[in-house]
Design a protein around this motif. Structure first.
Motif, PDB file in Angstrom:
ATOM      1  N   GLY A   1      34.998  42.159  40.978  1.00  0.00           N
ATOM      2  CA  GLY A   1      35.908  41.645  41.984  1.00  0.00           C
ATOM      3  C   GLY A   1      37.328  41.414  41.505  1.00  0.00           C
ATOM      4  N   TRP A   2      37.572  41.622  40.226  1.00  0.00           N
ATOM      5  CA  TRP A   2      38.936  41.418  39.693  1.00  0.00           C
ATOM      6  C   TRP A   2      39.866  42.492  40.258  1.00  0.00           C
ATOM      7  CZ3 TRP A   2      42.762  43.371  36.352  1.00  0.00           C
ATOM      8  CH2 TRP A   2      43.633  42.421  35.804  1.00  0.00           C
ATOM      9  N   SER A   3      41.055  42.109  40.717  1.00  0.00           N
ATOM     10  CA  SER A   3      41.970  43.051  41.360  1.00  0.00           C
ATOM     11  C   SER A   3      42.767  43.859  40.333  1.00  0.00           C
ATOM     12  CB  SER A   3      42.946  42.300  42.272  1.00  0.00           C
ATOM     13  OG  SER A   3      43.921  43.198  42.795  1.00  0.00           O
ATOM     14  N   ARG A   4      42.714  45.164  40.471  1.00  0.00           N
ATOM     15  CA  ARG A   4      43.485  46.013  39.557  1.00  0.00           C
ATOM     16  C   ARG A   4      44.985  45.854  39.759  1.00  0.00           C
ATOM     17  NH1 ARG A   4      43.126  52.299  41.729  1.00  0.00           N
ATOM     18  NH2 ARG A   4      43.355  51.903  43.957  1.00  0.00           N
ATOM     19  N   TRP A   5      45.425  45.258  40.871  1.00  0.00           N
ATOM     20  CA  TRP A   5      46.849  45.082  41.137  1.00  0.00           C
ATOM     21  C   TRP A   5      47.450  43.960  40.298  1.00  0.00           C
ATOM     22  CZ3 TRP A   5      49.454  48.786  43.330  1.00  0.00           C
ATOM     23  CH2 TRP A   5      48.755  49.693  44.144  1.00  0.00           C
ATOM     24  N   LEU A   6      46.630  43.276  39.496  1.00  0.00           N
ATOM     25  CA  LEU A   6      47.157  42.320  38.534  1.00  0.00           C
ATOM     26  C   LEU A   6      47.594  43.002  37.244  1.00  0.00           C
ATOM     27  CD1 LEU A   6      44.553  39.438  38.960  1.00  0.00           C
ATOM     28  CD2 LEU A   6      46.924  39.480  39.774  1.00  0.00           C
TER      29      LEU A   6
ATOM     30  N   TRP B   1      43.064  52.267  35.162  1.00  0.00           N
ATOM     31  CA  TRP B   1      42.815  51.499  36.380  1.00  0.00           C
ATOM     32  C   TRP B   1      43.185  52.297  37.630  1.00  0.00           C
ATOM     33  CZ3 TRP B   1      40.017  47.382  37.304  1.00  0.00           C
ATOM     34  CH2 TRP B   1      39.815  46.417  36.318  1.00  0.00           C
TER      35      TRP B   1
ATOM     36  N   PRO C   1      38.292  51.629  44.331  1.00  0.00           N
ATOM     37  CA  PRO C   1      37.649  51.454  45.646  1.00  0.00           C
ATOM     38  C   PRO C   1      37.852  52.683  46.523  1.00  0.00           C
ATOM     39  CG  PRO C   1      38.897  49.496  45.032  1.00  0.00           C
ATOM     40  CD  PRO C   1      39.232  50.551  44.017  1.00  0.00           C
TER      41      PRO C   1
END
Length: 459
Positions: free
Chosen positions: A16-21, A140, A213
């Motif tokens: 669930g960690w967002s790659r946009w970070l 990523w 995703p």
């Protein structure tokens, strides 16, 4: 820094960690090391405060660019194995230490410490910090590598927009005396240590087998998984060296204008503009070029995701050559043509840096893309010497006046871009016979399985 906190296994992203970070983490480092493009402000301060020549004050920057390429090439494989947190932390330590060593050198009246500190130690920080966030972003964003790397490398180009006013403000507050210069370097060293640390604290790597995703699941058939080439194999293939030529000559051509932008503008428009207006216009021209350099890194590299890497380099190199000819034949006295052509050339210069990691991913896969990228950056080191040599040496030796003094240099730049265009046309997909084995592909460099295999081989 060999403990668990800095191990790759400690930064595997949870579900669930967002790659946009990841882009902000990469930007924290690239905006920091991008200060290198603002060296001219510190160079002027050193010249005024220490009474040094322009050649002497250029040495730290020149050494930093050389060390960038060499350190990226030498440490690239270690960066892939140890992971981005370790690499970005080392980059932060070296880059900040470069400023602090320089501050000590100025305070002790030992200028060689500025050269060694900023150029040598800081240059190592530049190289390690440049490649690690980029290779992590590619992993990523395998679905949009051009856009992802464009974000980070745009930060490197935009670092000067932050650093320049900060440096000017510090020099204004502390003064351009040896004590004031030492204080400026010390404050910047501490500030960059804090700011860049945000990057290595936030960075994460994707779990093994992770896919973006909405992306289709990766095929279990290695033949359908795309390229996977080791760095040792890549540097022996013609594709790597053709791309080396492409990057080297594209960068050289950009430096042709960037290195001497103020002087070029003055020489092209001195007879049509009052001297006071000329100085203001030349300063504005330099600032606009910096903006084009920064924006080109994101806009054109993102476009490459749509049109393909080879096609976008056809634009950089082919159109770039035509733009140099336009400046030579139509640019004198015509500010519109001169400005448009110069802005596009500088946007292609920045975009070349941002697009090349995605080109490497297309050719060699993500297996050891960071290490391969590190080897390729030696082309930047070569261009950092070649570009200023072509422009400064030829122009300074010319007896011509105005735009005529740049004729030979710009013709050479046009020729180099044409050679780069041909090299790009010669790049072909890598033959699958050069891919790593199925076992190595299944356990990429830096993974737990790869580490176990490496330790087992050493026992």
């Amino acid at each position: 820094m060999a403990g668990g906190f800095f191990d790759r296994s400690a930064i595997v992203a949870p579900p669930g960690w967002s790659r946009w970070l990841v882009p902000p983490a990469a930007l924290a480092v690239h905006l920091g090391i991008g200060q290198a493009y603002a060296w001219s402000v510190l160079k002027t301060g050193l010249s005024q405060g220490l009474g040094l020549s322009g050649t002497a004050t250029a040495l730290p920057f020149q050494l930093a660019i050389v060390m960038l390429g060499l350190s990226a090439a030498i440490v690239g494989t270690t960066v892939e194995r140890r992971g981005p947190r370790w690499a970005m932390a080392v980059s932060t330590a070296c880059f900040a230490a470069g400023f602090l060593i320089s501050a000590g050198g100025i305070a002790l009246d030992q200028y060689w410490l500025v050269v060694v500190g900023y150029g040598g130690v800081g240059g190592i920080g530049l190289g390690i910090g440049y490649i690690s966030p980029v290779s992590t972003l590619i992993k990523w964003f395998v679905d949009r590598p051009g856009m992802a790397t464009g974000i980070a490398i745009m930060g490197f180009g935009g670092g000067a927009l932050i650093a320049s006013p900060v440096e000017s403000a510090l020099l204004g507050a502390f003064g351009r005396t040896p004590g004031g210069l030492a204080s400026t370097f010390a404050v910047m060293g501490v500030a960059y240590a804090i700011f860049m640390s945000l990057g290595w604290l936030l960075i994460r790597v994707p779990p093994e087998g992770w896919r973006p995703p909405g992306a289709p699941a990766e095929s279990e058939d290695p033949a359908q998984q795309g390229p996977a080439v080791s760095v040792s194999k890549a540097v022996r293939l013609p594709q790597f060296w053709f791309l080396w030529i492409v990057l080297c000559f594209n960068v050289t051509a950009g430096i042709g204008i960037l290195e001497r932008a103020d002087g070029i503008f003055r020489d092209f428009f001195r007879t049509t503009t009052a001297e006071q207006q000329l100085a203001a216009a030349a300063a504005a021209f330099v600032a606009i070029l910096s903006l084009a350099n920064m924006l080109g890194r994101f806009v054109w590299s993102s476009t490459s995701d749509l049109v393909g890497r080879k096609n976008i380099y056809r634009v950089y190199l082919g159109l770039g050559a035509l733009l140099y000819l336009a400046i030579l034949t139509l640019g004198e006295g015509n500010k519109v043509i001169f400005l448009i052509a110069s802005l596009l050339i500088l946007s292609f210069y920045g975009a070349g840096f941002a697009t090349v990691p995605a080109y490497l991913k297309d050719l060699f896969g993500t297996y050891q893309v960071g290490a391969i990228h590190g080897r390729l950056l030696t082309a930047w080191s070569a261009a950092g010497v070649l570009g200023p040599l072509i422009v400064n040496a030829i122009v300074d030796a010319s007896d011509a006046e105005g735009p005529a003094k740049y004729t030979t240099s710009f013709i050479i730049m046009t020729g180099l871009l044409a050679v780069g265009f041909v090299a790009n046309e010669l790049i072909r997909p890598v033959d699958p016979k050069h891919y790593v084995s199925d076992a190595e592909r299944a356990a990429p460099e830096g993974s737990a399985a790869a580490e176990e295999r490496r330790q087992g081989a050493s026992r």
